[in-house]
Design a protein around this motif. Structure first.
Motif, PDB file in Angstrom:
ATOM      1  N   PHE A   8       0.502  -5.546  -2.544  1.00 21.59           N
ATOM      2  CA  PHE A   8       0.062  -6.934  -2.528  1.00 21.59           C
ATOM      3  C   PHE A   8       1.249  -7.877  -2.758  1.00 21.59           C
ATOM      4  O   PHE A   8       1.418  -8.864  -2.047  1.00 21.59           O
ATOM      5  CB  PHE A   8      -1.020  -7.138  -3.594  1.00 21.59           C
ATOM      6  CG  PHE A   8      -1.613  -8.514  -3.605  1.00 21.59           C
ATOM      7  CD1 PHE A   8      -2.299  -8.997  -2.494  1.00 21.59           C
ATOM      8  CD2 PHE A   8      -1.492  -9.333  -4.722  1.00 21.59           C
ATOM      9  CE1 PHE A   8      -2.844 -10.266  -2.509  1.00 21.59           C
ATOM     10  CE2 PHE A   8      -2.034 -10.601  -4.732  1.00 21.59           C
ATOM     11  CZ  PHE A   8      -2.716 -11.074  -3.625  1.00 21.59           C
ATOM     12  N   GLU A   9       2.081  -7.538  -3.747  1.00 14.87           N
ATOM     13  CA  GLU A   9       3.275  -8.346  -4.040  1.00 14.87           C
ATOM     14  C   GLU A   9       4.172  -8.462  -2.807  1.00 14.87           C
ATOM     15  O   GLU A   9       4.627  -9.534  -2.448  1.00 14.87           O
ATOM     16  CB  GLU A   9       4.085  -7.689  -5.184  1.00 14.87           C
ATOM     17  CG  GLU A   9       3.595  -8.036  -6.577  1.00 14.87           C
ATOM     18  CD  GLU A   9       3.775  -9.515  -6.916  1.00 14.87           C
ATOM     19  OE1 GLU A   9       4.817 -10.084  -6.532  1.00 14.87           O
ATOM     20  OE2 GLU A   9       2.870 -10.095  -7.545  1.00 14.87           O
ATOM     21  N   VAL A  10       4.425  -7.323  -2.185  1.00 13.47           N
ATOM     22  CA  VAL A  10       5.401  -7.281  -1.095  1.00 13.47           C
ATOM     23  C   VAL A  10       4.861  -7.886   0.198  1.00 13.47           C
ATOM     24  O   VAL A  10       5.561  -8.600   0.909  1.00 13.47           O
ATOM     25  CB  VAL A  10       5.846  -5.823  -0.835  1.00 13.47           C
ATOM     26  CG1 VAL A  10       6.788  -5.745   0.366  1.00 13.47           C
ATOM     27  CG2 VAL A  10       6.536  -5.262  -2.075  1.00 13.47           C
ATOM     28  N   LEU A  15       1.620 -11.092   5.490  1.00 13.39           N
ATOM     29  CA  LEU A  15       0.357 -10.953   6.211  1.00 13.39           C
ATOM     30  C   LEU A  15      -0.351 -12.301   6.340  1.00 13.39           C
ATOM     31  O   LEU A  15      -0.963 -12.594   7.359  1.00 13.39           O
ATOM     32  CB  LEU A  15      -0.566  -9.943   5.521  1.00 13.39           C
ATOM     33  CG  LEU A  15      -0.058  -8.508   5.490  1.00 13.39           C
ATOM     34  CD1 LEU A  15      -1.160  -7.581   4.997  1.00 13.39           C
ATOM     35  CD2 LEU A  15       0.424  -8.048   6.845  1.00 13.39           C
ATOM     36  N   PHE A  16      -0.245 -13.109   5.302  1.00 15.11           N
ATOM     37  CA  PHE A  16      -0.816 -14.454   5.388  1.00 15.11           C
ATOM     38  C   PHE A  16      -0.221 -15.179   6.601  1.00 15.11           C
ATOM     39  O   PHE A  16      -0.935 -15.801   7.389  1.00 15.11           O
ATOM     40  CB  PHE A  16      -0.533 -15.251   4.108  1.00 15.11           C
ATOM     41  CG  PHE A  16      -0.951 -16.699   4.191  1.00 15.11           C
ATOM     42  CD1 PHE A  16      -2.234 -17.085   3.819  1.00 15.11           C
ATOM     43  CD2 PHE A  16      -0.078 -17.674   4.677  1.00 15.11           C
ATOM     44  CE1 PHE A  16      -2.627 -18.418   3.911  1.00 15.11           C
ATOM     45  CE2 PHE A  16      -0.474 -18.999   4.780  1.00 15.11           C
ATOM     46  CZ  PHE A  16      -1.747 -19.370   4.386  1.00 15.11           C
TER      47      PHE A  16
ATOM     48  N   PRO B  62       0.791 -19.313   0.167  1.00 12.10           N
ATOM     49  CA  PRO B  62       0.546 -19.268  -1.283  1.00 12.10           C
ATOM     50  C   PRO B  62       1.185 -18.009  -1.860  1.00 12.10           C
ATOM     51  O   PRO B  62       1.243 -16.984  -1.193  1.00 12.10           O
ATOM     52  CB  PRO B  62      -0.970 -19.207  -1.396  1.00 12.10           C
ATOM     53  CG  PRO B  62      -1.487 -18.872  -0.047  1.00 12.10           C
ATOM     54  CD  PRO B  62      -0.457 -19.289   0.934  1.00 12.10           C
ATOM     55  N   THR B  63       1.657 -18.103  -3.096  1.00  8.06           N
ATOM     56  CA  THR B  63       2.278 -16.922  -3.712  1.00  8.06           C
ATOM     57  C   THR B  63       1.203 -15.923  -4.117  1.00  8.06           C
ATOM     58  O   THR B  63       0.058 -16.301  -4.334  1.00  8.06           O
ATOM     59  CB  THR B  63       3.069 -17.312  -4.969  1.00  8.06           C
ATOM     60  OG1 THR B  63       2.150 -17.905  -5.883  1.00  8.06           O
ATOM     61  CG2 THR B  63       4.172 -18.299  -4.654  1.00  8.06           C
ATOM     62  N   PRO B  64       1.574 -14.655  -4.230  1.00  8.16           N
ATOM     63  CA  PRO B  64       0.588 -13.643  -4.626  1.00  8.16           C
ATOM     64  C   PRO B  64      -0.116 -14.013  -5.928  1.00  8.16           C
ATOM     65  O   PRO B  64      -1.322 -13.821  -6.057  1.00  8.16           O
ATOM     66  CB  PRO B  64       1.418 -12.373  -4.805  1.00  8.16           C
ATOM     67  CG  PRO B  64       2.665 -12.574  -4.037  1.00  8.16           C
ATOM     68  CD  PRO B  64       2.910 -14.056  -3.994  1.00  8.16           C
ATOM     69  N   GLY B  65       0.641 -14.597  -6.867  1.00  8.59           N
ATOM     70  CA  GLY B  65       0.057 -14.950  -8.159  1.00  8.59           C
ATOM     71  C   GLY B  65      -1.130 -15.895  -8.024  1.00  8.59           C
ATOM     72  O   GLY B  65      -2.135 -15.752  -8.708  1.00  8.59           O
TER      73      GLY B  65
END
Lengths: 166, 389
Positions: A8-10, A15-16, B62-65
């Protein structure tokens, strides 16, 4: 890929961006990209699930995006055109140019929705920055065939784009 | 020998191997035609880059956070919803549901005046023609179901007095026509979806329950419903539930296709992994002794799933139970709305959480019960349902 959280972090922002290019709406792109990750979660929690790769994520992301784009176009092309007009634009401030850009953007997406799925997937991922090797892995194609498939897809795109301009 | 189009493209994109690059460069030096093709390809690259450049997000993603909470919420709701539907509709729990139904049916039969009970040898058939939902408290239902399922006598009761006859196994078929033939209904296909990944026909099944008074009394006592009187006269009568064959169409991304036709329960779970699942079947029928007060059956059933007696009576009175299939919708987890699809009223059930886009749509048309489950929003569900041909 180590863990769901690491993936998810990477890959979240990557992907967004892929999904956004296809659907052109931030809220929708966020929603669909989240969808990709819950599918990943579901897959990783399946007993005996194989390893999940970046290729898998890109494939699901581009499919989810294109499906949404096609469905949306079937429902209403007017709404989408209207939404495009309101999209805030970058450096360009000339209203005429702004309008022209919005129109071109709308047309690019219209063509993407109409192209053969394989061509549309190739183009979206290639112009999201994937290499030939990454494209081959994501779309399950022979690496040696990417050049000719991409060439065909681009020609198809240009042909349809000109048709849409008329 | 000219360079093929694919290599020109790869060369343009700097994706050709070292060896290819030197071969192509050497060829280009002496070939006007190929140089022109490369120029064309380069021009195309420029225009494609400019077209697609327009599609980039106007500000950074948007950031993952920022989205972690939404992701977590979605995953959790999804798990809850999936398990709810899987439990409710899986083949494994069918006998439980059916016996559950049968038990409550019987509970009430026992409470009606003995004069009616004397007519118990005749079956009173009813087939669902429409669907109503009833909001239930999910915690109370789960608690009750758990009690019911863990009652020590329940397995014995099912083993000794419930008989499930199934005509064969679930089988994959090649087309809608073949499915129609096998299931004995006219199978329809949603035009909005294209071809399914698989067509599966699940066999018809018939459930028969012989009334065994002593055992039922024991169970009712265990789940705290021993306030109900059971007349002796009904001992030995039977209740049947007929499940017609079910045609299942699986659409979109389903994960590993091999598990979809797995004959055991895993196949059912696998179905709900598909993007869209469309099920079509003749409305099931329930046969119970004639003279049964269906309203009272329903009241008891509602009580077993957590209603108070007053609530159950009030709701039961508003429904024509002989023609209505009542679907419990757990509030907090899901919400329900009335829509029109396929020219008839339908019930749409969606997760209560806004961030989880999942739908469960059901309707009955011409005595065929349709259920449509999938990922997506209301519009998608309606579009698919309305495109049935």
């Amino acid at each position: 890929m180590t863990s769901f959280e690491a993936a998810f972090e990477v890959y979240w922002q990557k992907l967004f961006a892929v999904v956004y290019r296809v659907v052109g709406d931030r809220a929708e792109a966020e929603d669909l990209a989240l969808d990709v990750f819950w599918r990943l979660h579901r897959r990783m929690s399946e007993p005996g699930a194989g390893p999940v790769t970046a290729a898998w994520l890109y494939r699901v992301a581009v499919n989810v995006g294109l499906n949404a784009l096609r469905a949306k176009r079937r429902r209403s092309s007017h709404e989408e055109a209207a939404a495009q007009w309101t999209t805030d634009n970058r450096a360009v401030r000339d209203p005429l140019e702004l309008a022209a850009q919005a129109e071109e953007r709308r047309r690019v997406r219209a063509v993407l929705a109409r192209l053969r799925p394989r061509s549309a997937r190739l183009l979206v991922l290639r112009y999201s920055g994937l290499s030939y090797a990454e494209l081959a892995a994501a779309l399950d194609l022979a690496p040696s065939s990417i050049g000719s498939l991409l060439s065909r897809a681009e020609k198809e795109f240009e042909h349809e784009f000109r048709k849409a301009a008329r | 020998m000219h360079i093929d189009e694919g290599l020109i493209q790869a060369f343009r994109d700097q994706e050709a191997s070292l060896e290819e690059r030197s071969r192509i460069s050497a060829h280009l030096a002496g070939c006007e035609a190929c140089r022109e093709r490369l120029e064309k390809a380069a021009a195309r690259a420029a225009s494609m880059t400019s077209h697609f450049g327009l599609l980039d997000p106007e500000s950074p993603p948007p950031t993952p956070g920022v989205v972690t909470t939404r992701l977590k919420e979605r995953i959790e709701t999804q798990l809850e919803m999936t398990s709810m539907w899987q439990t409710a509709f899986s083949r494994k729990y069918r006998p439980v549901w059916a016996s559950f139904l049968a038990v409550t049916v019987l509970v009430v039969i026992f409470t009606v005046p003995p004069v009616r009970a004397l007519a118990a040898k005749f079956l009173y058939l009813f087939r669902a023609q429409k669907i109503e939902t009833v909001a239930v408290d999910s915690d109370r239902v789960q608690e009750q179901m758990k009690k019911f399922q863990s009652a020590s006598g329940i397995e014995d009761l099912i083993a000794s007095s419930v008989k499930v006859e199934s005509e064969g196994k679930a089988a994959e078929v090649k087309s809608a026509d073949e499915a129609s033939l096998k299931a004995g209904i006219s199978v329809r296909t949603p035009q909005a979806l294209g071809d399914p990944v698989k067509w599966i026909v699940e066999p018809a099944a018939k459930l028969t329950m012989q009334v065994d008074l002593d055992r039922i009394r024991g169970i009712l006592q265990e789940i705290g419903r021993n306030d109900i009187e059971l007349p002796e006269t009904l001992d030995g009568t039977s209740v049947t539930v007929d499940f017609p064959p079910v045609v299942v169409g699986l659409y979109g991304d389903c994960g590993d296709p091999a598990v979809l036709t797995d004959p055991d329960d895993a196949s059912q779970r696998a179905h709900y992994r598909c993007d869209v699942v469309l099920r079509q079947l003749m409305s099931p029928t329930v046969g119970a002794p004639e003279g049964m007060d269906v309203n009272q059956v329903a009241t008891a059933m509602l009580q077993v799933i957590g209603f108070t007696r007053a609530e159950a009576e009030e709701f039961a009175a508003t429904i024509d139970w002989t023609t209505t299939l009542v679907v419990p919708v757990p509030r907090n987890v899901a919400s329900e709305q009335k829509v029109t699809v396929d020219g008839v009223p339908a019930t749409l059930i969606v997760p209560a959480s806004q961030s989880s886009k999942k739908f469960f749509l059901m309707w009955i048309k011409d005595e065929i019960l349709y259920t449509l489950t999938g990922a997506g929003d209301k519009e998608k569900a309606l579009e698919i349902a309305n495109s049935l041909k």
